[in-house]
Design an enzyme around this catalytic site. Structure first.
Site, short mmCIF file in Angstrom:
data_model
loop_
_atom_site.label_atom_id
_atom_site.label_comp_id
_atom_site.label_asym_id
_atom_site.label_seq_id
_atom_site.Cartn_x
_atom_site.Cartn_y
_atom_site.Cartn_z
N GLU A 249 0.83 -1.14 -0.01
CA GLU A 249 -0.20 -0.07 -0.04
C GLU A 249 1.12 1.28 -0.12
OE1 GLU A 249 -1.83 3.03 0.42
OE2 GLU A 249 -2.11 2.49 2.56
N GLU A 383 3.66 12.58 -5.31
CA GLU A 383 3.10 12.65 -3.74
C GLU A 383 3.99 13.48 -3.16
OE1 GLU A 383 2.89 9.29 -1.32
OE2 GLU A 383 1.12 9.56 -1.06
C1 UN1 Z 1 -3.09 5.96 5.07
O1 UN1 Z 1 -3.07 7.19 5.17
O2 UN1 Z 1 -2.23 5.40 4.94
O3 UN1 Z 1 -8.93 6.72 4.96
C2 UN1 Z 1 -4.25 5.31 5.89
C3 UN1 Z 1 -8.30 7.10 5.88
C4 UN1 Z 1 -7.84 6.39 7.19
C5 UN1 Z 1 -6.55 5.50 6.93
C6 UN1 Z 1 -5.35 6.11 6.12
N1 UN1 Z 1 -8.91 5.66 7.73
O4 UN1 Z 1 -7.70 8.22 5.85
#
Ligand code: UN1
Length: 492
Positions: A249, A383
């Site tokens: 991720e 990013e």
């Molecule tokens: C992240 O920034 O890797 O949806 C996770 C969201 C959070 C999770 C983010 N629940 O912003």
């Protein structure tokens, strides 16, 4: 005095073989909060041995029992939410409300995934032969390597540890060097909840040593990594070379599209939250707003005004909207991108600088920044992972979606419109793992799969109904009760 931690191996906090410790620093004031071992390859080997030794027993523990431990962990986290929330705000820098929200996300996930222990569903499937039965069952993949980032120091470890543990995997966990305290607290909570020794082991230290040893170990059958895209490529390569499973991720360049019929007040609130919440340091943060030309000027003027009014400061002060960015390295990277934006000719509408004086110098604070840009600019493509938002104009829906999709990433996305047809069209058209309609790009709920397309990641989606995919293998099982040799596919 900053507390000194060890590493967690086989159910005990033990000394690392490392000589060196590293400091964990509060990004709001530069104070050292704790010291952790600069872990060694030998430490990782010890952790792997412990995970290997614990695997047979954990694998054969009924999944419902594994789930019970995780449910208890959620309950203990609930009791500790106040303390952990404050600690998280100090360690990471996100404002207290968001820090508490993150602890809640971990609680929610443990409570959710505990139930998976009473499902771990397989299928029964029809067979082509008489007196034969066919089904699939799930078995744990093996020892997992879990590597997590500093921006969600308890929620992301919870997704990975919870899903791995309920699936029957044992694990070696490396929290980010920026935020190992919350990782260590989580480990202790799991111990208190009754997680058997060796099921989870934690080693802190550099990615180039600890991370490298984890991803290259032949004992690790699945690597789950959340972090930057460059590291993600290396992790994927290591997994590929020995055919281990890899879940990645990585980044995002998440757009919010505003159509000319959008509820502008609602969208304004959403953009502020998604772009500047967690100081923009979420994978899901909105870093591009693509505005229909009819409402462009009007919306942008309001957005700039509201952004300038955001209060930046101590994350524990309830009147503060935006905390610090996480440390000097982050600060430098974000400021570099602000310079790139200026050099590219983007129009700086607000922010664009580091905050100084008034105690700001002790920490790493950047004023929320808005650029008007063009889709081809680097600030509209790469990013930045900070409080920097790029605004783009589109002449219609089609162009807006083209701009939205014309980036390397595809994690989260959003469309504001009153037009239900367009809303459903966008769900098909936007290339992303998550699409929100009339809501900002952040705030995913734990019972839905989380992850993205293109360079955002690969492998099974984390959390939600798919959480166990990453950590279980499907086995197909045939039971022949005919008492004779039956040959599938062969005519007799
Ligand atoms: C992240 O920034 O890797 O949806 C996770 C969201 C959070 C999770 C983010 N629940 O912003």
């Amino acid at each position: 005095m900053a507390e000194e931690y060890g590493i967690y191996i086989g159910g005990e906090w033990v000394e690392s073989s490392a000589e060196e410790l590293f400091d964990v620093v509060n990004p709001a004031n530069g104070q050292t909060l704790a010291r952790f071992p600069q872990g060694t390859r030998e430490d990782v080997q010890r952790a792997l041995e412990a995970a290997k030794a614990a695997f047979p027993q954990w694998k054969s523990t009924p999944p419902a029992k594994r789930g019970e431990v995780l449910l208890r962990a959620g309950q203990i986290l609930r009791e500790k939410k106040d303390d952990l929330g404050k600690l998280l705000a100090r360690e990471n820098g996100k404002v207290l409300a968001e820090a508490r929200g993150e602890v809640q996300e971990a609680i929610d996930f443990f409570e959710y995934i505990a139930g998976e222990g009473r499902r771990l569903l397989g299928e029964t499937v029809a067979t082509e032969l008489p007196d034969k039965f066919a089904m699939t069952v799930r078995v744990p993949v093996g020892i997992a390597g879990l590597i997590t980032p500093w921006n969600f120091p308890i929620a992301i470890p919870s997704w990975k540890i919870g899903a791995a543990a309920v699936s029957g995997c044992t694990a070696v966990f490396k929290p980010a060097t920026g935020t190992p305290i919350l990782g260590a607290k989580l480990v202790s909570v799991l111990e208190e909840a009754g997680l058997p020794p060796g099921v989870l082991n934690m080693v802190t230290g550099a990615g180039s040593v600890v991370g490298d040893e984890i991803i290259n170990s032949p004992l690790i059958r699945v690597i789950s990594f959340t972090g930057g895209v460059d590291t993600g490529r290396v992790v994927y390569g290591c997994g590929a070379s020995r055919l281990a499973r890899v879940g990645l991720e990585l980044g995002g360049k998440n757009p919010i599209i505003l159509m000319d019929d959008a509820d502008q007040d609602l969208a304004l609130e959403g953009v502020l939250f998604a772009a500047f919440g967690t100081a923009g340091q979420r994978c899901t943060a909105c870093s591009r707003v693509i505005i229909h030309k009819k409402i462009y000027d009007e919306f942008l003027d309001d957005l700039v005004e509201e952004t300038e009014a955001l209060k930046v400061g101590d994350p524990l002060d309830p009147s503060v909207d935006v905390g610090p960015v996480k440390g000097r390295e982050q600060e430098e990277k974000i400021l570099r991108y602000i310079e790139i934006g200026k050099e590219e000719g983007a129009r700086l509408r607000c922010g664009g600088e580091k905050l100084t004086g008034n105690g700001y110098d002790l920490g790493t604070f950047i004023r929320p920044t808005i650029f008007e840009g063009k889709p081809e600019m680097r600030i509209a493509k790469e990013e930045i992972f900070g409080p920097v938002l790029t605004i783009l104009e589109a002449k219609n829906y089609q162009e807006a979606v083209e701009i939205a999709n014309d980036v390397e990433y595809g994690l989260s996305s959003s469309l504001y419109t009153q037009n239900v047809n367009l809303a459903f069209r966008a769900i098909q058209d936007i290339e992303a793992g998550i699409t929100y309609i009339n809501a900002p790009t952040i705030g995913a709920e734990v019972q839905l799969p989380f992850g993205g397309v293109k360079s955002t990641g690969t492998g099974a989606r984390e959390a939600g109904t798919t959480a166990i995919e990453e950590f279980t293998e499907i086995k197909s099982v045939y039971v022949d009760y005919s008492g004779r040799l039956q040959k599938a596919q062969i005519e007799e």
